[in-house]
Design a protein around this motif. Structure first.
Motif, mmCIF file in Angstrom:
data_model
loop_
_atom_site.group_PDB
_atom_site.id
_atom_site.type_symbol
_atom_site.label_atom_id
_atom_site.label_comp_id
_atom_site.label_asym_id
_atom_site.label_seq_id
_atom_site.Cartn_x
_atom_site.Cartn_y
_atom_site.Cartn_z
ATOM 1 N N ARG A 1 136.260 55.585 27.594
ATOM 2 C CA ARG A 1 137.482 54.936 28.061
ATOM 3 C C ARG A 1 138.613 55.962 28.001
ATOM 4 N N LYS A 2 139.507 55.898 28.947
ATOM 5 C CA LYS A 2 140.511 56.956 29.064
ATOM 6 C C LYS A 2 141.360 57.065 27.816
ATOM 7 N N TYR A 3 141.815 55.955 27.259
ATOM 8 C CA TYR A 3 142.688 56.008 26.088
ATOM 9 C C TYR A 3 141.807 55.960 24.844
ATOM 10 N N PHE A 4 141.293 57.140 24.502
ATOM 11 C CA PHE A 4 140.228 57.269 23.519
ATOM 12 C C PHE A 4 140.739 57.209 22.082
ATOM 13 N N VAL A 5 142.058 57.204 21.877
ATOM 14 C CA VAL A 5 142.622 57.062 20.535
ATOM 15 C C VAL A 5 143.140 55.640 20.386
ATOM 16 N N ALA A 6 142.298 54.771 19.882
ATOM 17 C CA ALA A 6 142.670 53.372 19.595
ATOM 18 C C ALA A 6 143.237 52.641 20.805
ATOM 19 N N GLY A 7 142.848 53.063 22.012
ATOM 20 C CA GLY A 7 143.387 52.431 23.206
ATOM 21 C C GLY A 7 144.856 52.697 23.431
ATOM 22 N N ASP A 8 145.418 53.666 22.724
ATOM 23 C CA ASP A 8 146.844 53.977 22.780
ATOM 24 C C ASP A 8 147.081 55.061 23.827
ATOM 25 N N MET A 9 147.813 54.721 24.884
ATOM 26 C CA MET A 9 148.040 55.647 25.990
ATOM 27 C C MET A 9 148.778 56.907 25.539
ATOM 28 N N VAL A 10 149.898 56.751 24.841
ATOM 29 C CA VAL A 10 150.743 57.894 24.488
ATOM 30 C C VAL A 10 150.047 58.777 23.448
ATOM 31 N N PHE A 11 149.440 58.187 22.439
ATOM 32 C CA PHE A 11 148.737 58.958 21.420
ATOM 33 C C PHE A 11 147.588 59.736 22.057
ATOM 34 N N SER A 12 146.883 59.112 22.996
ATOM 35 C CA SER A 12 145.774 59.782 23.666
ATOM 36 C C SER A 12 146.262 60.971 24.485
ATOM 37 N N HIS A 13 147.384 60.813 25.193
ATOM 38 C CA HIS A 13 147.955 61.944 25.937
ATOM 39 C C HIS A 13 148.405 63.048 24.982
ATOM 40 N N PHE A 14 148.937 62.667 23.829
ATOM 41 C CA PHE A 14 149.374 63.661 22.844
ATOM 42 C C PHE A 14 148.196 64.487 22.339
ATOM 43 N N VAL A 15 147.093 63.815 21.969
ATOM 44 C CA VAL A 15 145.915 64.536 21.474
ATOM 45 C C VAL A 15 145.318 65.397 22.580
ATOM 46 N N ALA A 16 145.271 64.871 23.803
ATOM 47 C CA ALA A 16 144.746 65.659 24.920
ATOM 48 C C ALA A 16 145.598 66.902 25.166
ATOM 49 N N GLY A 17 146.918 66.754 25.070
ATOM 50 C CA GLY A 17 147.798 67.906 25.250
ATOM 51 C C GLY A 17 147.595 68.953 24.178
ATOM 52 N N LEU A 18 147.442 68.522 22.921
ATOM 53 C CA LEU A 18 147.150 69.472 21.846
ATOM 54 C C LEU A 18 145.858 70.220 22.136
ATOM 55 N N SER A 19 144.827 69.473 22.523
ATOM 56 C CA SER A 19 143.541 70.103 22.784
ATOM 57 C C SER A 19 143.640 71.100 23.934
ATOM 58 N N GLY A 20 144.410 70.745 24.956
ATOM 59 C CA GLY A 20 144.593 71.673 26.074
ATOM 60 C C GLY A 20 145.280 72.954 25.660
ATOM 61 N N ALA A 21 146.235 72.859 24.743
ATOM 62 C CA ALA A 21 147.013 74.024 24.327
ATOM 63 C C ALA A 21 146.281 74.911 23.333
ATOM 64 N N PHE A 22 145.294 74.351 22.616
ATOM 65 C CA PHE A 22 144.672 75.115 21.540
ATOM 66 C C PHE A 22 143.971 76.396 22.014
ATOM 67 N N PRO A 23 143.097 76.365 23.029
ATOM 68 C CA PRO A 23 142.376 77.599 23.355
ATOM 69 C C PRO A 23 143.285 78.780 23.726
ATOM 70 N N PRO A 24 144.251 78.619 24.640
ATOM 71 C CA PRO A 24 145.115 79.760 24.934
ATOM 72 C C PRO A 24 145.993 80.150 23.751
ATOM 73 N N GLY A 25 146.440 79.165 22.969
ATOM 74 C CA GLY A 25 147.261 79.485 21.811
ATOM 75 C C GLY A 25 146.503 80.316 20.806
ATOM 76 N N GLU A 26 145.266 79.935 20.524
ATOM 77 C CA GLU A 26 144.486 80.659 19.533
ATOM 78 C C GLU A 26 144.112 82.055 20.019
ATOM 79 N N GLU A 27 143.902 82.215 21.321
ATOM 80 C CA GLU A 27 143.667 83.560 21.842
ATOM 81 C C GLU A 27 144.887 84.455 21.612
ATOM 82 N N GLY A 28 146.079 83.885 21.767
ATOM 83 C CA GLY A 28 147.294 84.646 21.484
ATOM 84 C C GLY A 28 147.407 85.008 20.014
#
Length: 296
Positions: free
Chosen positions: A37-64
């Motif tokens: 289901r799209k809102y994979f964090v307790a069905g919470d839209m905003v929290f799910s977008h927040f976690v997805a954004g963190l995950s998106g930022a991690f690989p390039p950030g860690e390479e830096g």
């Protein structure tokens, strides 16, 4: 978000004592092929977008982060610090690899995070890093590592967060990542000190990072949520869930915890997370650890 231990007799357990160096764990998470289901964090839209954004930022950030430390590789003479740097690089590399696997699924689910890993953005990041004085780049990594350590401590010590119902494999990934952030939280900091980084620069870089943190977080989250048609149809839900995220256990009291870094003479190990890290090493990778069977 809670984890359960289970027996896995064929994989070696983690040592029971405090590990002296960050350990590179070769691990692979098994994200379901079918869409969750799209809102994979307790069905919470905003929290799910927040976690997805963190995950998106991690690989390039860690390479830096890795690049910033490697710029000083030939100036690190202490054998112990060299070994800790090797563990730091190994852990950060694995974080990037496993978050990329998750990000592929998140993109397929409709989260607009692919730009973080685009070639054009990578080129811009590297050009920005190259313009920074090497000590400033390293100070920025040390500051970011304090930020991730603060988040990691919150994730691993909060019963409220651990109780959130969500995709189990996503939470396994986040708990593993959080544990390793605690394990290597002082490595970049100690490299910075070892190569002559000053307190003035360290503190000034953190002041700048704190000043940018909330606006950048809000803007990136707003762009992500703004692309979601549910948010446009349900502004009442958007406002409620945004309020709950920023007044909840992730953000409540965050700035004071970040600000301890500004104290002259501060060291990341002044915040003692050794017992918490050991607890989670046992939970995830001990003899009955829930992630032992994920190790390769």
């Amino acid at each position: 978000m809670a984890v359960r231990s289970r027996q896995h007799p064929t994989a070696p357990p983690e040592p029971s004592s405090q590990a002296p160096y960050p350990r590179t764990r070769r691990i692979r998470f098994r994200f379901a092929e079918e869409a969750s289901r799209k809102y994979f964090v307790a069905g919470d839209m905003v929290f799910s977008h927040f976690v997805a954004g963190l995950s998106g930022a991690f690989p390039p950030g860690e390479e830096g982060f890795i690049r910033s430390v490697r710029r000083f590789a030939d100036r690190i003479t202490d054998p112990g610090l060299k070994k800790r740097v090797a563990g730091f690089i190994g852990q950060e590399s694995m974080h990037g690899q496993e978050h990329r696997h998750l990000n592929e699924k998140l993109v397929a689910m409709g989260y607009p995070i692919a730009w973080w890993d685009s070639e054009s953005f990578k080129d811009k990041r590297i050009r920005f890093e190259d313009r920074l004085p090497a000590h400033v780049h390293l100070a920025l990594t040390a500051a970011a590592e304090h930020y991730t350590a603060v988040l990691a401590e919150r994730v691993l010590s909060s019963d409220e967060l651990q109780a959130i119902p969500a995709d189990p494999e996503v939470w396994h990934l986040l708990n593993w990542h959080a544990l390793e952030e605690l394990e290597h939280k002082s490595v970049a900091f100690d490299v910075y000190r070892a190569v002559g980084g000053t307190e003035r620069t360290r503190i000034a870089v953190m002041v700048a990072a704190c000043a940018l943190l909330l606006p950048v977080t809000l803007i990136s989250l707003a762009v992500s949520v703004g692309s979601d048609p549910v948010a446009r149809r349900r502004p009442d839900r958007l406002v409620r869930e945004t309020y709950e995220l920023f007044t909840g256990p992730i953000f409540k009291g965050l700035l004071p915890d970040l600000a301890v870094y500004l104290r002259p003479g501060f060291h990341p190990d002044d915040v003692d997370t050794s017992a918490l890290a050991q607890q989670w090493r046992d939970t995830l990778f001990g003899a009955d650890g829930v992630l032992v069977d994920h190790l390769r």
